[in-house]
Design an enzyme around this catalytic site. Structure first.
Site, PDB file in Angstrom:
ATOM      1  N   GLY A  39       0.850  -1.192   0.000  1.00 18.49           N
ATOM      2  CA  GLY A  39       0.000   0.000   0.000  1.00 18.49           C
ATOM      3  C   GLY A  39       0.879   1.232   0.000  1.00 18.49           C
ATOM      4  N   GLN A  40       0.361   2.325  -0.533  1.00 21.62           N
ATOM      5  CA  GLN A  40       1.163   3.553  -0.628  1.00 21.62           C
ATOM      6  C   GLN A  40       1.390   4.192   0.738  1.00 21.62           C
ATOM      7  OE1 GLN A  40      -2.025   3.193  -1.573  1.00 21.62           O
ATOM      8  NE2 GLN A  40      -3.163   5.112  -1.529  1.00 21.62           N
ATOM      9  N   SER A  41       2.340   5.121   0.797  1.00 24.41           N
ATOM     10  CA  SER A  41       2.609   5.868   2.032  1.00 24.41           C
ATOM     11  C   SER A  41       1.319   6.556   2.470  1.00 24.41           C
ATOM     12  CB  SER A  41       3.657   6.950   1.778  1.00 24.41           C
ATOM     13  OG  SER A  41       4.574   6.539   0.799  1.00 24.41           O
ATOM     14  N   GLY A  42       1.050   6.523   3.774  1.00 30.05           N
ATOM     15  CA  GLY A  42      -0.127   7.212   4.305  1.00 30.05           C
ATOM     16  C   GLY A  42      -1.431   6.456   4.143  1.00 30.05           C
ATOM     17  N   ALA A  43      -1.367   5.255   3.544  1.00 26.50           N
ATOM     18  CA  ALA A  43      -2.611   4.499   3.311  1.00 26.50           C
ATOM     19  C   ALA A  43      -3.197   3.960   4.614  1.00 26.50           C
ATOM     20  CB  ALA A  43      -2.354   3.354   2.332  1.00 26.50           C
ATOM     21  N   LYS A  45      -1.220   1.421   6.743  1.00 21.65           N
ATOM     22  CA  LYS A  45      -0.830   0.002   6.845  1.00 21.65           C
ATOM     23  C   LYS A  45      -0.811  -0.507   8.287  1.00 21.65           C
ATOM     24  CE  LYS A  45       2.827   0.494   4.048  1.00 21.65           C
ATOM     25  NZ  LYS A  45       2.734   1.653   3.156  1.00 21.65           N
ATOM     26  N   THR A  46      -0.656   0.410   9.250  1.00 17.49           N
ATOM     27  CA  THR A  46      -0.668  -0.040  10.656  1.00 17.49           C
ATOM     28  C   THR A  46      -2.031  -0.615  11.039  1.00 17.49           C
ATOM     29  OG1 THR A  46      -0.912   2.297  11.147  1.00 17.49           O
ATOM     30  CG2 THR A  46       1.172   1.313  11.763  1.00 17.49           C
ATOM     31  N   ASP A  66      10.997   1.188   7.999  1.00 20.08           N
ATOM     32  CA  ASP A  66      11.118   2.573   8.472  1.00 20.08           C
ATOM     33  C   ASP A  66      11.558   2.658   9.924  1.00 20.08           C
ATOM     34  OD1 ASP A  66      10.627   3.873   6.156  1.00 20.08           O
ATOM     35  OD2 ASP A  66       8.500   4.232   6.522  1.00 20.08           O
TER      36      ASP A  66
END
Length: 253
Positions: A39-43, A45-46, A66
Site C-alpha cells: 500500500g502507498q505511504s499514508g494508506a 498500513k498499521t 522505516d
C-alpha cells in the site's frame, strides 16, 4: 568513511538487538505464515498490523523497514546534515536490516508480517520465493485507500512530527506517493498471475476486509482498481473532511 557508512560490527550489533526485541514473547510455528503488506505511504498500513496481531493472538513478528532508520549509527549526524533528505542516506541500512531479519527469523520459523509498498514486483516476488522455499505459507495483504486520503495523511503526519521535532519530521514526496499508487494495481495483477501467494486480502482503513481470495473468485487487481480510483463512499468523504480540517488546524499553529 562517509557519514552514511557503518561498520559490519555496528550492523551486527543492531541486528542482534532487533532479533532479541522482536522475538520477545513470540513462539516459532510448526506451520509458519508470512504476510507481505502493500500500500502507498499514508494508506494506513498499521491498520493491518493491528488486525493481524489480533488474528495471530500476538504471535506474529512485524518487520517494518522505516522503524530501523533511526538505528543507523550516525542517524543524528545525518539528520543534522541532511534534514528531511536523510531518508536517502538511511535507506541502505534499513533495507539491509529487513533482509537480514527476514532471513534469520524465517530460519527460526516465526510468523512474519513484512511491511512494504509494492512499488515493484521484484522485491515481494523474491521475498515470497525465499519464504516458500523455507516451508512458509505466504500471503499478501493490501490496504486500499483513495490516493487523496493517503497523501493528506502524509501531510498531517509530517506537520504533527514537525511540531514535536523539526529534525525528525519526514515529508513524503508526492511523486514517490503517486508512483506507488499508479503501479499498485498492475503489480497486484502481475503477482496474482504468478500465483505465489496462497491468499490475497484487501482491507480498508475502517478495518473491513473487502476482498479475500479464499472467498472471492474475482481478481484482486480489479477490486483494488475500483477501491483506489472508483466512486467515493460516504465514509471516505467524511474521512477527507476530517483530514482537511485537521491539516488546517495544524497549519494554523
Amino acid at each position: 568513511m562517509e557519514i552514511q557508512d557503518y561498520t559490519d560490527s555496528e550492523f551486527k550489533h543492531a541486528l542482534a538487538r532487533n532479533l532479541r526485541s522482536l522475538t520477545r514473547g513470540k513462539k516459532s510455528s510448526k506451520q509458519p505464515i508470512a504476510i507481505l503488506l502493500g500500500g502507498q505511504s499514508g494508506a494506513g498500513k498499521t491498520t493491518i498490523h493491528r488486525i493481524k496481531q489480533k488474528e495471530f493472538q500476538g504471535n506474529i513478528v512485524i518487520i517494518d523497514g522505516d522503524s530501523f532508520r533511526s538505528q543507523h549509527p550516525h542517524y543524528l549526524e545525518l539528520q543534522q546534515e541532511y534534514g528531511k533528505d536523510s531518508v536517502e542516506y538511511t535507506k541502505d541500512f534499513a533495507g539491509k536490516m529487513v533482509e537480514s531479519l527476514v532471513t534469520k527469523l524465517s530460519s527460526l520459523r516465526y510468523n512474519l508480517l513484512i511491511e512494504g509498498t509494492l512499488r515493484t514486483v521484484d522485491v515481494p516476488k523474491k521475498t515470497a520465493q525465499l519464504l516458500k522455499n523455507k516451508g512458509y505459507e505466504v500471503q499478501l495483504a493490501l490496504i486500499a485507500t483513495k490516493p487523496e486520503l493517503s497523501y493528506l495523511s502524509t501531510l498531517i503526519r509530517y506537520e504533527e512530527l514537525y511540531i514535536i521535532n523539526p529534525n525528525q519530521a519526514r515529508a513524503t514526496p508526492k511523486e514517490h506517493h503517486d508512483f506507488i499508487v499508479n503501479h499498485l494495481v498492475d503489480n497486484t495483477r502481475k503477482l496474482e498471475e504468478l500465483a505465489i501467494f496462497e491468499r490475497i486480502q484487501i482491507y480498508q482503513r475502517d478495518r473491513s476486509c473487502v476482498y479475500d481470495s479464499k472467498e472471492n473468485t474475482t481478481s484482486a487487481a480489479d477490486v483494488l482498481q475500483e477501491l483506489l480510483f472508483g466512486e467515493w463512499s460516504q465514509v471516505e468523504k467524511e474521512m477527507l473532511q476530517v483530514g482537511e480540517k485537521r491539516l488546517n488546524e495544524l497549519l494554523e499553529k
